[in-house]
Design a protein around this motif. Structure first.
Motif, PDB file in Angstrom:
ATOM      1  N   MET A   1       0.851  -1.163   0.000  1.00 42.18           N
ATOM      2  CA  MET A   1       0.000   0.000   0.000  1.00 42.18           C
ATOM      3  C   MET A   1       0.900   1.229   0.000  1.00 42.18           C
ATOM      4  O   MET A   1       1.784   1.353   0.831  1.00 42.18           O
ATOM      5  N   ARG A   2       0.656   2.100  -0.969  1.00 44.60           N
ATOM      6  CA  ARG A   2       1.471   3.308  -1.053  1.00 44.60           C
ATOM      7  C   ARG A   2       0.638   4.439  -1.666  1.00 44.60           C
ATOM      8  O   ARG A   2      -0.369   4.195  -2.332  1.00 44.60           O
ATOM      9  N   PRO A   3       1.057   5.692  -1.444  1.00 47.35           N
ATOM     10  CA  PRO A   3       0.378   6.816  -2.093  1.00 47.35           C
ATOM     11  C   PRO A   3       0.570   6.749  -3.608  1.00 47.35           C
ATOM     12  O   PRO A   3       1.527   6.153  -4.099  1.00 47.35           O
ATOM     13  N   LEU A   4      -0.329   7.375  -4.335  1.00 44.96           N
ATOM     14  CA  LEU A   4      -0.231   7.400  -5.793  1.00 44.96           C
ATOM     15  C   LEU A   4       0.885   8.329  -6.238  1.00 44.96           C
ATOM     16  O   LEU A   4       1.129   9.371  -5.623  1.00 44.96           O
ATOM     17  N   THR A   5       1.545   7.955  -7.330  1.00 46.73           N
ATOM     18  CA  THR A   5       2.537   8.843  -7.924  1.00 46.73           C
ATOM     19  C   THR A   5       1.806   9.956  -8.666  1.00 46.73           C
ATOM     20  O   THR A   5       0.581   9.903  -8.850  1.00 46.73           O
ATOM     21  N   GLU A   6       2.549  10.927  -9.124  1.00 47.62           N
ATOM     22  CA  GLU A   6       1.950  12.039  -9.876  1.00 47.62           C
ATOM     23  C   GLU A   6       1.257  11.527 -11.145  1.00 47.62           C
ATOM     24  O   GLU A   6       0.148  11.948 -11.477  1.00 47.62           O
ATOM     25  N   GLU A   7       1.903  10.591 -11.844  1.00 47.16           N
ATOM     26  CA  GLU A   7       1.332  10.031 -13.075  1.00 47.16           C
ATOM     27  C   GLU A   7       0.052   9.250 -12.786  1.00 47.16           C
ATOM     28  O   GLU A   7      -0.951   9.392 -13.488  1.00 47.16           O
ATOM     29  N   GLU A   8       0.065   8.442 -11.744  1.00 44.03           N
ATOM     30  CA  GLU A   8      -1.112   7.648 -11.375  1.00 44.03           C
ATOM     31  C   GLU A   8      -2.269   8.545 -10.938  1.00 44.03           C
ATOM     32  O   GLU A   8      -3.420   8.291 -11.282  1.00 44.03           O
ATOM     33  N   THR A   9      -1.950   9.598 -10.200  1.00 45.35           N
ATOM     34  CA  THR A   9      -2.982  10.544  -9.773  1.00 45.35           C
ATOM     35  C   THR A   9      -3.617  11.226 -10.975  1.00 45.35           C
ATOM     36  O   THR A   9      -4.837  11.380 -11.045  1.00 45.35           O
TER      37      THR A   9
END
Length: 179
Positions: A1-9
């Protein structure tokens, strides 16, 4: 589980904006607390910060899921919405389509919405715009993409497709049947 990257966001928000427009902010800052999106095993989950913190205490191998699965990021870096996010998209949807009672079953079996099954459509719906499909009693049934504009729908043949099927609540039963 991790925060979204800029691209994924960016990928997630572009897809969500097709359905709910600027209302994405209402998904994050809710009256009942702050919510966030997290990535776990190529799936994006939507959960409150409290649940996210609790899930963070679990070992990665022991965590199957948390919150609500909004969709999956494919290997080609595209985002596919899952039907589980319907209850969050439906209240904020900018464009809606209502189907006649006779066409509900056809849509729930995974078929596109035809002009003959169309009861109402939101004004100024653009072509290829994301729409949420409702029954005549305002129960959200699924979501799709408008194949024709509102104006084209008024003058088209009854057997023409007006909404392309994306996902529906009947997927639970169809998926369970294949297991």
């Amino acid at each position: 589980m991790r925060p979204l990257t800029e691209e994924e966001t960016t990928i997630l928000f572009e897809k969500l904006s097709k359905y709910i427009g600027e209302n994405i902010q209402l998904l994050i800052d809710r009256p009942d607390g702050k919510y966030c999106f997290r990535l776990h095993q190529d799936r994006i989950y939507y959960a409150s910060e409290e649940i996210m913190k609790l899930a963070g205490t679990m070992p990665q191998k022991g965590l199957v899921s948390f919150g609500t699965c909004f969709g999956k990021i494919t290997k080609t870096k595209k985002f596919r919405l899952h039907i589980t996010c319907l209850e969050f998209l439906a209240p904020y949807a900018k464009f809606k389509v209502w189907v006649k009672p006779g066409s509900e079953q056809s849509f729930l079996y995974g078929n596109h919405v035809l002009k003959s099954g169309l009861a109402r459509i939101t004004e100024n719906t653009a072509k290829y715009q994301g729409v949420v499909i409702h029954s005549m009693s305002d129960v959200p049934l699924g979501f799709g993409v408008a194949a024709k504009t509102t104006q084209e729908c008024r003058h088209t043949d009854p057997l023409q497709i007006v909404v392309f099927h994306q996902a529906d609540i009947g997927e639970y039963l169809r998926h369970e049947d294949s297991l």
